[in-house]
Design a protein around this motif. Structure first.
Motif, PDB file in Angstrom:
ATOM      1  N   PHE A  93       0.845  -1.194   0.000  1.00 48.93           N
ATOM      2  CA  PHE A  93       0.000   0.000   0.000  1.00 48.93           C
ATOM      3  C   PHE A  93       0.877   1.241   0.000  1.00 48.93           C
ATOM      4  O   PHE A  93       2.100   1.157   0.169  1.00 48.93           O
ATOM      5  CB  PHE A  93      -0.961   0.015   1.207  1.00 48.93           C
ATOM      6  CG  PHE A  93      -0.302   0.122   2.554  1.00 48.93           C
ATOM      7  CD1 PHE A  93       0.235  -0.993   3.182  1.00 48.93           C
ATOM      8  CD2 PHE A  93      -0.219   1.343   3.224  1.00 48.93           C
ATOM      9  CE1 PHE A  93       0.828  -0.905   4.431  1.00 48.93           C
ATOM     10  CE2 PHE A  93       0.365   1.450   4.475  1.00 48.93           C
ATOM     11  CZ  PHE A  93       0.900   0.311   5.082  1.00 48.93           C
ATOM     12  N   THR A  94       0.274   2.384  -0.235  1.00 49.27           N
ATOM     13  CA  THR A  94       1.004   3.650  -0.178  1.00 49.27           C
ATOM     14  C   THR A  94       0.400   4.514   0.917  1.00 49.27           C
ATOM     15  O   THR A  94      -0.752   4.315   1.335  1.00 49.27           O
ATOM     16  CB  THR A  94       0.944   4.409  -1.518  1.00 49.27           C
ATOM     17  OG1 THR A  94      -0.426   4.674  -1.840  1.00 49.27           O
ATOM     18  CG2 THR A  94       1.584   3.601  -2.630  1.00 49.27           C
ATOM     19  N   LEU A  95       1.190   5.467   1.383  1.00 53.26           N
ATOM     20  CA  LEU A  95       0.747   6.366   2.454  1.00 53.26           C
ATOM     21  C   LEU A  95       1.198   7.772   2.130  1.00 53.26           C
ATOM     22  O   LEU A  95       2.392   8.013   1.910  1.00 53.26           O
ATOM     23  CB  LEU A  95       1.347   5.928   3.792  1.00 53.26           C
ATOM     24  CG  LEU A  95       1.061   6.842   4.995  1.00 53.26           C
ATOM     25  CD1 LEU A  95      -0.427   6.815   5.346  1.00 53.26           C
ATOM     26  CD2 LEU A  95       1.900   6.430   6.203  1.00 53.26           C
ATOM     27  N   LYS A  96       0.238   8.700   2.106  1.00 52.34           N
ATOM     28  CA  LYS A  96       0.573  10.106   1.885  1.00 52.34           C
ATOM     29  C   LYS A  96       0.494  10.843   3.217  1.00 52.34           C
ATOM     30  O   LYS A  96      -0.496  10.721   3.941  1.00 52.34           O
ATOM     31  CB  LYS A  96      -0.409  10.722   0.879  1.00 52.34           C
ATOM     32  CG  LYS A  96      -0.001  12.104   0.385  1.00 52.34           C
ATOM     33  CD  LYS A  96      -0.984  12.638  -0.646  1.00 52.34           C
ATOM     34  CE  LYS A  96      -0.796  11.965  -1.973  1.00 52.34           C
ATOM     35  NZ  LYS A  96      -1.676  12.539  -3.019  1.00 52.34           N
ATOM     36  N   VAL A  97       1.560  11.580   3.538  1.00 56.35           N
ATOM     37  CA  VAL A  97       1.633  12.370   4.775  1.00 56.35           C
ATOM     38  C   VAL A  97       1.553  13.842   4.377  1.00 56.35           C
ATOM     39  O   VAL A  97       2.406  14.320   3.628  1.00 56.35           O
ATOM     40  CB  VAL A  97       2.939  12.088   5.543  1.00 56.35           C
ATOM     41  CG1 VAL A  97       2.933  12.821   6.883  1.00 56.35           C
ATOM     42  CG2 VAL A  97       3.139  10.590   5.749  1.00 56.35           C
ATOM     43  N   LEU A  98       0.531  14.533   4.881  1.00 60.55           N
ATOM     44  CA  LEU A  98       0.263  15.900   4.427  1.00 60.55           C
ATOM     45  C   LEU A  98       0.546  16.930   5.516  1.00 60.55           C
ATOM     46  O   LEU A  98       0.375  16.643   6.713  1.00 60.55           O
ATOM     47  CB  LEU A  98      -1.206  16.025   4.000  1.00 60.55           C
ATOM     48  CG  LEU A  98      -1.663  15.119   2.854  1.00 60.55           C
ATOM     49  CD1 LEU A  98      -3.166  15.207   2.696  1.00 60.55           C
ATOM     50  CD2 LEU A  98      -0.963  15.513   1.562  1.00 60.55           C
ATOM     51  N   GLY A  99       0.919  18.124   5.101  1.00 61.60           N
ATOM     52  CA  GLY A  99       1.075  19.245   6.021  1.00 61.60           C
ATOM     53  C   GLY A  99      -0.189  20.097   6.052  1.00 61.60           C
ATOM     54  O   GLY A  99      -1.254  19.678   5.597  1.00 61.60           O
ATOM     55  N   GLY A 100      -0.072  21.303   6.600  1.00 62.69           N
ATOM     56  CA  GLY A 100      -1.203  22.225   6.612  1.00 62.69           C
ATOM     57  C   GLY A 100      -2.142  22.056   7.779  1.00 62.69           C
ATOM     58  O   GLY A 100      -3.319  22.430   7.695  1.00 62.69           O
ATOM     59  N   ASP A 204       2.474  23.293   3.499  1.00 66.47           N
ATOM     60  CA  ASP A 204       1.836  22.693   2.317  1.00 66.47           C
ATOM     61  C   ASP A 204       2.693  21.609   1.664  1.00 66.47           C
ATOM     62  O   ASP A 204       2.472  21.272   0.505  1.00 66.47           O
ATOM     63  CB  ASP A 204       1.511  23.790   1.292  1.00 66.47           C
ATOM     64  CG  ASP A 204       2.752  24.589   0.899  1.00 66.47           C
ATOM     65  OD1 ASP A 204       3.854  24.243   1.369  1.00 66.47           O
ATOM     66  OD2 ASP A 204       2.610  25.554   0.131  1.00 66.47           O
ATOM     67  N   ASP A 205       3.663  21.046   2.391  1.00 69.80           N
ATOM     68  CA  ASP A 205       4.500  19.991   1.826  1.00 69.80           C
ATOM     69  C   ASP A 205       3.816  18.623   2.029  1.00 69.80           C
ATOM     70  O   ASP A 205       2.801  18.526   2.736  1.00 69.80           O
ATOM     71  CB  ASP A 205       5.872  19.998   2.507  1.00 69.80           C
ATOM     72  CG  ASP A 205       6.926  19.302   1.656  1.00 69.80           C
ATOM     73  OD1 ASP A 205       6.594  18.838   0.551  1.00 69.80           O
ATOM     74  OD2 ASP A 205       8.085  19.209   2.117  1.00 69.80           O
ATOM     75  N   PHE A 206       4.372  17.597   1.430  1.00 69.51           N
ATOM     76  CA  PHE A 206       3.838  16.254   1.633  1.00 69.51           C
ATOM     77  C   PHE A 206       4.953  15.233   1.461  1.00 69.51           C
ATOM     78  O   PHE A 206       6.016  15.531   0.904  1.00 69.51           O
ATOM     79  CB  PHE A 206       2.688  15.950   0.656  1.00 69.51           C
ATOM     80  CG  PHE A 206       3.131  15.722  -0.757  1.00 69.51           C
ATOM     81  CD1 PHE A 206       3.402  16.785  -1.607  1.00 69.51           C
ATOM     82  CD2 PHE A 206       3.294  14.430  -1.254  1.00 69.51           C
ATOM     83  CE1 PHE A 206       3.824  16.570  -2.911  1.00 69.51           C
ATOM     84  CE2 PHE A 206       3.711  14.205  -2.558  1.00 69.51           C
ATOM     85  CZ  PHE A 206       3.984  15.290  -3.386  1.00 69.51           C
ATOM     86  N   LEU A 207       4.702  14.035   1.954  1.00 68.75           N
ATOM     87  CA  LEU A 207       5.630  12.905   1.806  1.00 68.75           C
ATOM     88  C   LEU A 207       4.826  11.721   1.310  1.00 68.75           C
ATOM     89  O   LEU A 207       3.766  11.401   1.863  1.00 68.75           O
ATOM     90  CB  LEU A 207       6.283  12.575   3.160  1.00 68.75           C
ATOM     91  CG  LEU A 207       7.186  11.333   3.204  1.00 68.75           C
ATOM     92  CD1 LEU A 207       8.432  11.532   2.340  1.00 68.75           C
ATOM     93  CD2 LEU A 207       7.593  11.015   4.648  1.00 68.75           C
TER      94      LEU A 207
END
Length: 341
Positions: A93-100, A204-207
């Motif tokens: 699976f994938t995982l998106k880590v968001l800022g903000g 507003d960055d992400f990983l």
């Protein structure tokens, strides 16, 4: 109590940890990275035994009990297993880590929005999401998201790749990490956590992470995709329906997300040997549905709303752990508006 002009009746936060569905493959441990085949569901029709509790009249009369257990208990269920030559389950699976996190996705009160943003920025300056990210990273490393598939696995390897920004890879032996606490201090986990914390603390960055987990469960063994909730079970339909995507066995993204946010060891009864449920998922009332219990109640003022309403308006919480909990609920996301009546 909050003044009416400082009440946000519309208040919502988008989740900041966004997992995909988990897709299941079969392979052999020695060639796990090169050869995989998608796992498919199989339908089984079996005759089960009568094992549910019987009425007192039946229990007391052996003849009636014999008559009851002679009845056929026919069941059709979904199942999923490795092929006879395969001994390893691969979950991808994938995982998106968001800022903000400082900006709610919806807020209809400017004064509240301003005081909340100030509190969130103070938390980021002080904690930089270090503790939360370390716990999320540990849950990636310990493969908690395998759920039942983790039990009895001889070996478990987790490979995490960063897909954007600095290209990095982390490998973990999940059996070296317990799921009972978060005391582990590991350089690989700390490095992964630092990348996740940077994204969470950003404006507003992400990983983007790609996760492959290999569990050696044994040749031809049964594996466990998510089970579908079927609200309208007609007569003669399957009694257990498993989740699949285009005929490939899979796990719900919600189930993976629940495992990743199972980091709450700050509720009052965690240290009580008899009452503790171990680490629980971050929820506004500390709900653990399989125990039928809320571990954070408004009566004890340990629920999210009791803590958040004061903290977001500039009051200091008595414990840093309470601030971690509040921010973890915001990372989870949800609708948290107050009544303005």
């Amino acid at each position: 109590m909050a003044k009416k002009e400082n009440i946000a009746s519309v208040l919502a936060f988008e989740k900041k940890l966004v997992p995909s569905d988990g897709y299941m493959y079969g392979t052999c441990w020695d060639v796990r990275a090169e050869q995989t085949t998608p796992l498919k569901l199989q339908e089984k029709s079996v005759r089960g035994t009568i094992s549910n509790r019987q009425k007192p009249a039946v229990q007391k009369d052996p003849a009636k009990l014999n008559a009851e257990v002679e009845k056929a208990n026919l069941q059709t269920v979904d199942a999923c297993s490795l092929a006879p030559e395969q001994d390893t389950l691969k979950l991808h699976f994938t995982l998106k880590v968001l800022g903000g996190i400082c900006q709610p996705s919806a807020c209809n009160n400017a004064a509240f929005k301003q005081s909340y943003a100030k509190a969130a920025r103070t938390y980021i300056e002080k904690e930089a999401f270090g503790e939360l990210a370390r716990r999320y990273a540990l849950n990636l490393a310990n493969a908690r998201y395998l759920w039942r598939n983790r039990v009895g696995a001889e070996k478990i390897e987790v490979v995490v790749n960063a897909l954007n920004g600095e290209k990095k890879q982390w490998k973990f032996d999940a059996t070296e990490f317990t799921t009972r606490h978060f005391d582990a201090d590991d350089n690989q986990v700390n490095d992964l956590a630092a990348h996740m914390a940077k994204a969470l603390a950003s404006d507003d960055d992400f990983l983007m992470l790609d996760i492959c987990c290999y569990a050696k469960v044994g040749k031809a063994q049964e594996v466990y995709p998510s089970e579908e909730l079927v609200l309208d079970k007609g007569k003669g339909s399957k009694s257990k329906v498993l989740y699949s995507v285009e005929n490939m066995a899979a796990m719900h993204s919600q189930k993976l997300g629940n495992a990743l946010r199972t980091i709450d060891t700050w509720y009052p009864e965690f240290t009580d040997v008899e009452q503790s449920a171990g680490p629980i998922a971050i929820e506004p009332f500390g709900a653990v549905t399989n125990l039928g219990r809320a571990f954070r109640t408004p009566k004890e003022k340990q629920d999210f709303y009791s803590l958040f309403d004061n903290w977001a308006r500039g009051e200091q919480l008595s414990r840093t752990e309470d601030e971690h909990y509040v921010m973890a609920v915001l990372v989870r996301g949800g609708v948290f508006g107050e009544s303005d009546k």
